[in-house]
Design a protein around this motif. Structure first.
Motif, PDB file in Angstrom:
ATOM      1  N   SER A 105      36.861  48.422  46.057  1.00  0.00           N
ATOM      2  CA  SER A 105      37.757  48.204  44.690  1.00  0.00           C
ATOM      3  C   SER A 105      38.042  46.635  44.447  1.00  0.00           C
ATOM      4  O   SER A 105      38.339  46.081  45.524  1.00  0.00           O
ATOM      5  CB  SER A 105      38.929  49.179  44.763  1.00  0.00           C
ATOM      6  OG  SER A 105      38.478  50.515  44.927  1.00  0.00           O
ATOM      7  N   THR A 106      38.142  46.288  43.505  1.00  0.00           N
ATOM      8  CA  THR A 106      38.684  44.838  43.001  1.00  0.00           C
ATOM      9  C   THR A 106      39.206  44.761  41.742  1.00  0.00           C
ATOM     10  O   THR A 106      39.477  45.612  41.166  1.00  0.00           O
ATOM     11  CB  THR A 106      37.273  44.035  42.889  1.00  0.00           C
ATOM     12  OG1 THR A 106      36.525  44.547  41.772  1.00  0.00           O
ATOM     13  CG2 THR A 106      36.487  43.899  44.096  1.00  0.00           C
ATOM     14  N   LEU A 107      40.109  43.891  41.704  1.00  0.00           N
ATOM     15  CA  LEU A 107      41.011  43.524  40.419  1.00  0.00           C
ATOM     16  C   LEU A 107      40.771  42.101  40.168  1.00  0.00           C
ATOM     17  O   LEU A 107      40.719  41.001  41.044  1.00  0.00           O
ATOM     18  CB  LEU A 107      42.489  43.978  40.827  1.00  0.00           C
ATOM     19  CG  LEU A 107      42.780  45.532  41.005  1.00  0.00           C
ATOM     20  CD1 LEU A 107      44.404  45.613  41.276  1.00  0.00           C
ATOM     21  CD2 LEU A 107      42.492  46.249  39.521  1.00  0.00           C
ATOM     22  N   TYR A 108      40.993  41.684  38.940  1.00  0.00           N
ATOM     23  CA  TYR A 108      40.774  40.203  38.636  1.00  0.00           C
ATOM     24  C   TYR A 108      41.992  40.053  37.408  1.00  0.00           C
ATOM     25  O   TYR A 108      42.203  40.922  36.614  1.00  0.00           O
ATOM     26  CB  TYR A 108      39.506  39.987  37.807  1.00  0.00           C
ATOM     27  CG  TYR A 108      38.311  40.284  38.795  1.00  0.00           C
ATOM     28  CD1 TYR A 108      37.719  41.273  39.060  1.00  0.00           C
ATOM     29  CD2 TYR A 108      38.041  39.022  39.961  1.00  0.00           C
ATOM     30  CE1 TYR A 108      36.657  41.325  39.974  1.00  0.00           C
ATOM     31  CE2 TYR A 108      36.884  39.165  40.756  1.00  0.00           C
ATOM     32  CZ  TYR A 108      36.387  40.109  40.695  1.00  0.00           C
ATOM     33  OH  TYR A 108      35.342  40.546  41.628  1.00  0.00           O
ATOM     34  N   ALA A 109      42.552  38.879  37.463  1.00  0.00           N
ATOM     35  CA  ALA A 109      43.299  38.331  36.443  1.00  0.00           C
ATOM     36  C   ALA A 109      42.335  38.317  34.974  1.00  0.00           C
ATOM     37  O   ALA A 109      41.247  37.929  35.088  1.00  0.00           O
ATOM     38  CB  ALA A 109      43.877  36.941  36.673  1.00  0.00           C
ATOM     39  N   ASP A 110      42.981  38.501  33.953  1.00  0.00           N
ATOM     40  CA  ASP A 110      42.220  38.382  32.507  1.00  0.00           C
ATOM     41  C   ASP A 110      41.620  37.319  32.703  1.00  0.00           C
ATOM     42  O   ASP A 110      40.315  36.900  32.174  1.00  0.00           O
ATOM     43  CB  ASP A 110      42.933  38.804  31.474  1.00  0.00           C
ATOM     44  CG  ASP A 110      43.592  40.118  31.369  1.00  0.00           C
ATOM     45  OD1 ASP A 110      44.390  40.493  30.854  1.00  0.00           O
ATOM     46  OD2 ASP A 110      42.869  41.039  32.150  1.00  0.00           O
ATOM     47  N   SER A 111      42.041  35.943  33.023  1.00  0.00           N
ATOM     48  CA  SER A 111      41.503  34.698  32.593  1.00  0.00           C
ATOM     49  C   SER A 111      40.296  34.493  33.507  1.00  0.00           C
ATOM     50  O   SER A 111      39.721  33.497  33.308  1.00  0.00           O
ATOM     51  CB  SER A 111      42.668  33.794  33.215  1.00  0.00           C
ATOM     52  OG  SER A 111      42.959  33.756  34.490  1.00  0.00           O
ATOM     53  N   ARG A 122      33.665  35.770  35.118  1.00  0.00           N
ATOM     54  CA  ARG A 122      33.241  34.484  35.790  1.00  0.00           C
ATOM     55  C   ARG A 122      33.382  34.336  37.102  1.00  0.00           C
ATOM     56  O   ARG A 122      32.666  33.658  37.925  1.00  0.00           O
ATOM     57  CB  ARG A 122      34.192  33.378  34.945  1.00  0.00           C
ATOM     58  CG  ARG A 122      34.082  33.499  33.506  1.00  0.00           C
ATOM     59  CD  ARG A 122      35.097  32.046  32.884  1.00  0.00           C
ATOM     60  NE  ARG A 122      36.190  32.088  33.324  1.00  0.00           N
ATOM     61  CZ  ARG A 122      36.709  31.045  33.915  1.00  0.00           C
ATOM     62  NH1 ARG A 122      36.086  30.204  34.464  1.00  0.00           N
ATOM     63  NH2 ARG A 122      38.271  31.192  34.027  1.00  0.00           N
ATOM     64  N   PHE A 123      34.391  35.231  37.812  1.00  0.00           N
ATOM     65  CA  PHE A 123      34.679  34.983  39.183  1.00  0.00           C
ATOM     66  C   PHE A 123      34.448  36.253  39.752  1.00  0.00           C
ATOM     67  O   PHE A 123      34.456  37.337  39.353  1.00  0.00           O
ATOM     68  CB  PHE A 123      36.109  34.714  39.489  1.00  0.00           C
ATOM     69  CG  PHE A 123      36.657  33.463  39.082  1.00  0.00           C
ATOM     70  CD1 PHE A 123      35.853  32.589  38.488  1.00  0.00           C
ATOM     71  CD2 PHE A 123      37.950  33.099  39.629  1.00  0.00           C
ATOM     72  CE1 PHE A 123      36.302  31.007  38.203  1.00  0.00           C
ATOM     73  CE2 PHE A 123      38.416  31.681  39.242  1.00  0.00           C
ATOM     74  CZ  PHE A 123      37.590  30.789  38.554  1.00  0.00           C
ATOM     75  N   THR A 124      33.972  36.486  41.224  1.00  0.00           N
ATOM     76  CA  THR A 124      33.495  37.506  41.956  1.00  0.00           C
ATOM     77  C   THR A 124      34.066  37.364  43.285  1.00  0.00           C
ATOM     78  O   THR A 124      33.936  36.365  44.010  1.00  0.00           O
ATOM     79  CB  THR A 124      32.034  37.751  41.947  1.00  0.00           C
ATOM     80  OG1 THR A 124      31.602  37.808  40.566  1.00  0.00           O
ATOM     81  CG2 THR A 124      31.889  39.167  42.615  1.00  0.00           C
ATOM     82  N   ILE A 125      34.884  38.542  43.759  1.00  0.00           N
ATOM     83  CA  ILE A 125      35.482  38.559  44.945  1.00  0.00           C
ATOM     84  C   ILE A 125      34.695  39.381  45.798  1.00  0.00           C
ATOM     85  O   ILE A 125      34.269  40.533  45.266  1.00  0.00           O
ATOM     86  CB  ILE A 125      37.067  39.011  45.039  1.00  0.00           C
ATOM     87  CG1 ILE A 125      37.609  38.810  46.417  1.00  0.00           C
ATOM     88  CG2 ILE A 125      37.336  40.092  44.375  1.00  0.00           C
ATOM     89  CD1 ILE A 125      39.250  38.952  46.568  1.00  0.00           C
ATOM     90  N   SER A 126      34.533  39.006  46.979  1.00  0.00           N
ATOM     91  CA  SER A 126      33.770  39.821  47.765  1.00  0.00           C
ATOM     92  C   SER A 126      34.467  39.724  49.367  1.00  0.00           C
ATOM     93  O   SER A 126      34.833  38.842  49.614  1.00  0.00           O
ATOM     94  CB  SER A 126      32.412  39.481  47.787  1.00  0.00           C
ATOM     95  OG  SER A 126      31.991  38.521  48.340  1.00  0.00           O
ATOM     96  N   ARG A 127      33.790  40.588  50.347  1.00  0.00           N
ATOM     97  CA  ARG A 127      34.207  40.537  51.591  1.00  0.00           C
ATOM     98  C   ARG A 127      33.237  40.803  52.682  1.00  0.00           C
ATOM     99  O   ARG A 127      32.324  41.732  51.986  1.00  0.00           O
ATOM    100  CB  ARG A 127      35.712  41.149  52.026  1.00  0.00           C
ATOM    101  CG  ARG A 127      35.666  42.695  51.741  1.00  0.00           C
ATOM    102  CD  ARG A 127      36.848  43.086  51.980  1.00  0.00           C
ATOM    103  NE  ARG A 127      37.634  43.121  53.202  1.00  0.00           N
ATOM    104  CZ  ARG A 127      38.654  43.214  53.413  1.00  0.00           C
ATOM    105  NH1 ARG A 127      39.650  43.558  52.437  1.00  0.00           N
ATOM    106  NH2 ARG A 127      39.247  43.140  54.639  1.00  0.00           N
TER     107      ARG A 127
END
Length: 125
Positions: free
Chosen positions: A57-63, A67-72
């Motif tokens: 599961s991931t969450l992002y700021a609207d801004s 454009r951005f991708t989080i991964s681990r």
């Protein structure tokens, strides 16, 4: 105890890309939700993105959505932030964070247990 060390910041032109990395010490990395926050010059720290313990599961700021991708990578004790289509307003110090609670709580800027020292990102126009 978790120690977080960010890397990958730098100067990039508008429209460019950067990949931030955050290396965590300790053997319990997979028990923490991880996130990225940023603090633009003269402004308060704000949430950017978060990822659950499993990475499912991931969450992002609207801004930054789209454009951005989080991964681990739990095997490498590392969380990443891929930043594409960078804009001057993305200029900030970027901080890695670890939380024993949920990513929803992290999105509210609560429950962060550990912070990294930050890495600077500058986007030139």
């Amino acid at each position: 105890q978790v120690q977080l060390v960010e890397s990958g910041g730098g100067l990039v032109q508008t429209g460019g890309s950067l990949r931030l990395s955050c290396a965590a010490s300790g053997r319990s990395f997979s028990s923490y939700a991880m996130g990225w926050f940023r603090q633009p010059p003269g402004k308060e720290r704000e949430f950017v993105a978060a990822i659950s313990r499993s990475g499912g599961s991931t969450l992002y700021a609207d801004s930054v959505k789209g454009r951005f991708t989080i991964s681990r990578d739990n095997a490498k004790n590392t969380v990443y932030l891929q930043m594409n289509s960078l804009k001057p307003e993305d200029t900030a110090d970027y901080y890695c964070a670890a939380s024993p609670i949920t990513i929803a709580t992290m999105m509210e800027m609560k429950g962060v247990g550990y912070w990294g020292q930050g890495t600077q990102v500058t986007v030139s126009s």
